[in-house]
Structures are given as structure tokens and as C-alpha cells.
Design an enzyme around this catalytic site. Structure first.
Site, short mmCIF file in Angstrom:
data_model
loop_
_atom_site.label_atom_id
_atom_site.label_comp_id
_atom_site.label_asym_id
_atom_site.label_seq_id
_atom_site.Cartn_x
_atom_site.Cartn_y
_atom_site.Cartn_z
N ARG A 59 0.80 -1.22 0.00
CA ARG A 59 0.00 0.00 0.00
C ARG A 59 0.83 1.27 0.00
O ARG A 59 0.56 2.20 -0.75
CB ARG A 59 -0.94 0.04 1.22
CG ARG A 59 -2.20 -0.74 1.02
CD ARG A 59 -2.65 -1.36 2.31
NE ARG A 59 -1.71 -2.40 2.69
CZ ARG A 59 -1.85 -3.68 2.37
NH1 ARG A 59 -2.91 -4.08 1.73
NH2 ARG A 59 -0.93 -4.57 2.72
N THR A 60 1.82 1.33 0.87
CA THR A 60 2.54 2.60 1.00
C THR A 60 3.24 2.95 -0.31
O THR A 60 3.08 4.05 -0.84
CB THR A 60 3.55 2.53 2.16
OG1 THR A 60 2.83 2.15 3.34
CG2 THR A 60 4.21 3.87 2.39
N ARG A 109 11.64 3.85 3.01
CA ARG A 109 11.26 2.90 4.06
C ARG A 109 12.47 2.04 4.35
O ARG A 109 13.13 1.52 3.44
CB ARG A 109 10.11 2.01 3.60
CG ARG A 109 9.89 0.81 4.52
CD ARG A 109 8.65 0.05 4.22
NE ARG A 109 7.47 0.79 4.61
CZ ARG A 109 6.24 0.28 4.60
NH1 ARG A 109 6.05 -0.97 4.20
NH2 ARG A 109 5.20 1.00 4.97
N HIS A 137 5.59 6.00 11.20
CA HIS A 137 5.09 5.91 9.83
C HIS A 137 4.13 7.10 9.67
O HIS A 137 2.91 6.94 9.64
CB HIS A 137 4.37 4.56 9.66
CG HIS A 137 4.05 4.18 8.25
ND1 HIS A 137 4.17 5.06 7.18
CD2 HIS A 137 3.59 3.01 7.73
CE1 HIS A 137 3.79 4.41 6.08
NE2 HIS A 137 3.44 3.18 6.39
C1 NCD Z 1 2.25 -1.04 8.07
C2 NCD Z 1 3.74 -0.83 8.12
O1 NCD Z 1 4.46 -1.13 7.18
O2 NCD Z 1 4.15 -0.31 9.12
N1 NCD Z 1 1.72 -1.19 6.81
C3 NCD Z 1 1.45 -0.09 6.04
O3 NCD Z 1 2.32 0.70 5.74
N2 NCD Z 1 0.18 0.11 5.66
C4 NCD Z 1 1.73 -2.02 9.05
C5 NCD Z 1 2.33 -3.38 9.16
O4 NCD Z 1 3.25 -3.75 8.45
O5 NCD Z 1 1.83 -4.13 9.99
#
Ligand code: NCD
Length: 316
Positions: A59-60, A109, A137
Site C-alpha cells: 500500500r505505501t 522505508r 510511519h
Molecule cells: C504497516 C507498516 O508497514 O508499518 N503497513 C502499512 O504501511 N500500511 C503495518 C504493518 O506492516 O503491519
């Protein structure tokens, strides 16, 4: 709305950097862009976003890329460090210094908590933290607040429960920081071993934000307006036996639908493993897939306001 020039060229490292009016401005900008989306299709024409993902993401990364592309910008980057020169032993600092010559904004990330700050140090273009280890995040937190605002009509006077892995889950840290700007009640619901990190709690205490900590999931559920479930972060555990002890402690089941409020919303940053029984997906209170759309909306607003002096120029 005020000219949003205040965000121009800004790094987004922590949710702590946003005060109430900043969050409100970003929500307003997200909604404005969404309402006029056909007018913004060229807003970021000529701008390049580099997405450097050293950790897995669906998603991100894709919502950042989609936001950039839908605003007329371009994207480059990698989704696996193994395909970059990191594999040859390049340092993060050198990677950042190089990519800063190719792009206008870097979204990063990384599993190391210090990565986003380090990138900021070596970059003369804006850095957006898309997850630094188990720390934060911030853009996920912002999209969560946007979703709550849009679905509940307010971010104040709500009972918000953050549930699951509050120790290693970075999204809940950012959500908690952002909520310290509003007048809602926070409930931190986790196994004893995975309680909310002290540095987050200390920062909330400094801002006079009250919170309740408990491991009694089902006692609190009926009170909640926002039920924010999270995944136990298996990859952060040094000892997998410890993970096994907690992994199934909080699961939202079909029976819980009978005890939660009629107008509660169920959120989850996703990916889910088994925290939410899939039978819940068809309940109108389940909003976690809609939540992913808010991700693209908020990331459009963030990219436009970091890359443009006047992010609303397209409306003129
Ligand atoms: C999260 C993350 O990567 O911190 N996911 C996200 O970015 N939507 C949550 C997770 O990995 O549990």
C-alpha cells in the site's frame, strides 16, 4: 484555506512535527484535490519522486506512486534493496546523495530507526519517511486521521482504541502522536509484552494527552468509536517463541460485531494476518479497504504541498 507554502520543501520524518492546524490543512487539501481531481492531473508535471523501499510494502509504495502519477509526476526507485548497489555494500548516505541528484523528493522505508533522519542529513531534496523500523510511519498516521475525519465527521471527542502490537507497530506510534493534537480519548490495548513505547507515552504526557492502557480487549470494545487493529510485527521479534505467545491474543471475531457500537468504524493499516476474521469484511463498519484509498488521497496532498509553493495552483 491559508496558502500552504509552510509545507514547501519540508521533510516528513515524524508525526510529532504536525500540529493541529497542520493536520487540518492536510485533510482539507486532500479533500479539495479529491473533489477536483481532474484539475490536478498535471499539477506535478516534470517532478520526479524516488521511492526507496528497503523493506516490503504494498500500500505505501503503490499509493505514493499512484498519487505521484495521478498528479502528472513521474516515479523511479526500487522495491527491494537487493536490486540496488546496497547489495554491493553501498552505505545509505551514499545512496541518498546519489538519488538526490535524480529526483525532487525521496520516499524511504527502512528497517533502521535512524534511516529517515540520516537520509535527511545527506539530502538537499525533501525526505518523506515511509516507515523507519518500529518507530514511525507519519504518512500512514495522517491518512488514518483523514479516514477517521471523513468517516466520523470529526477527530475530536471520539474513543479511539489502538489494538495489538503497540510496541513494534510503527503506525500506532504516529497515530498516537497525531491524536495528541485533538480531544479524543485514547485506549492502548495490547498484550502486556507489547505495550505502547515509553517514548510515545512520554511525549503524549508532555502534551497533556490522556490515555488508558489495558490488555482487556473485550471490556473496552463496546466503548470504541474507532477500532484500530494492528498486526503483531513478527519480523521485529528477536525470539519467535515470544511471537507465538502473543500472535493470537487479539482477534476481532464475528461475535464482536454484536458488542461494538452501531456506528463504530474498524480500521487496520494492513496487511492483516489473522487479527480480523474475514467474515467481518462485509460488515458496513469494516472500513480497512476504504482506508487504503485515503492513503492515495493524503499522499497526493503531501506530495503536492512538499513539491509546490502553492499546491492549489491547479484550481486557479
Ligand atoms: C504497516 C507498516 O508497514 O508499518 N503497513 C502499512 O504501511 N500500511 C503495518 C504493518 O506492516 O503491519
Amino acid at each position: 484555506m491559508d496558502i500552504l507554502e509552510k509545507f514547501y520543501n519540508m521533510d516528513v520524518i515524524s508525526a510529532k512535527q504536525f500540529k493541529r492546524s497542520d493536520v487540518e490543512d492536510l485533510i482539507e487539501l486532500s479533500l479539495k484535490i479529491e473533489k477536483n481531481k481532474e484539475k490536478f492531473t498535471n499539477a506535478l508535471h516534470g517532478k520526479v519522486m524516488a521511492a526507496l523501499f528497503f523493506e516490503p510494502s504494498t500500500r505505501t509504495r503503490l499509493s505514493f506512486e499512484s498519487a505521484m502519477l495521478r498528479l502528472g509526476g513521474s516515479v523511479t526507485g526500487f522495491s527491494e534493496a537487493g536490486t540496488s548497489s546496497v547489495k554491493k555494500g553501498e552505505t545509505l548516505a551514499d545512496t541518498i546523495r546519489t538519488v538526490a541528484n535524480y529526483a525532487d523528493v525521496i520516499v524511504i522505508r527502512h528497517s533502521k530507526e535512524g534511516a529517515a533522519k540520516l537520509a535527511q542529513q545527506f539530502s538537499d531534496i525533501p525526505i518523506i519517511n515511509a516507515g523507519n523500523g518500529s518507530q514511525e510511519h507519519p504518512t500512514q498516521g495522517l491518512l488514518d486521521v483523514l479516514a477517521i475525519h471523513d468517516l466520523k465527521g470529526t477527530v475530536d471527542n471520539l474513543n479511539v482504541g489502538l489494538i495489538g502490537d503497540l510496541k513494534y507497530g510503527r503506525t500506532v506510534h504516529s497515530v498516537a502522536h497525531l491524536f495528541s493534537n485533538f480531544k479524543s480519548n485514547l485506549y492502548f490495548i495490547s498484550p502486556e509484552q507489547l505495550k505502547m513505547q515509553y517514548r510515545v507515552k512520554d511525549s503524549l504526557t508532555l502534551k497533556n494527552t490522556n490515555f488508558v492502557e489495558t490488555s482487556n480487549f473485550r471490556e473496552i470494545l463496546p466503548k470504541l468509536d474507532v477500532i484500530y487493529m494492528t498486526r503483531i510485527q513478527k519480523e521485529r521479534f528477536a525470539d519467535l517463541e515470544e511471537y507465538a505467545k502473543v500472535k493470537d491474543m487479539f482477534i476481532l471475531t464475528e461475535d464482536d460485531l454484536k458488542i461494538i457500537k452501531e456506528d463504530a468504524i474498524i480500521l487496520h493499516p494492513l496487511p492483516r494476518v489473522n487479527e480480523i476474521d474475514p467474515v467481518i469484511d462485509s460488515d458496513p463498519r469494516a472500513k480497512y479497504f476504504e482506508q487504503t484509498y485515503y492513503g492515495m488521497m493524503m499522499r497526493k496532498a503531501i506530495l503536492a504541498s512538499v513539491l509546490l509553493k502553492d499546491p492549489l495552483e491547479s484550481l486557479k
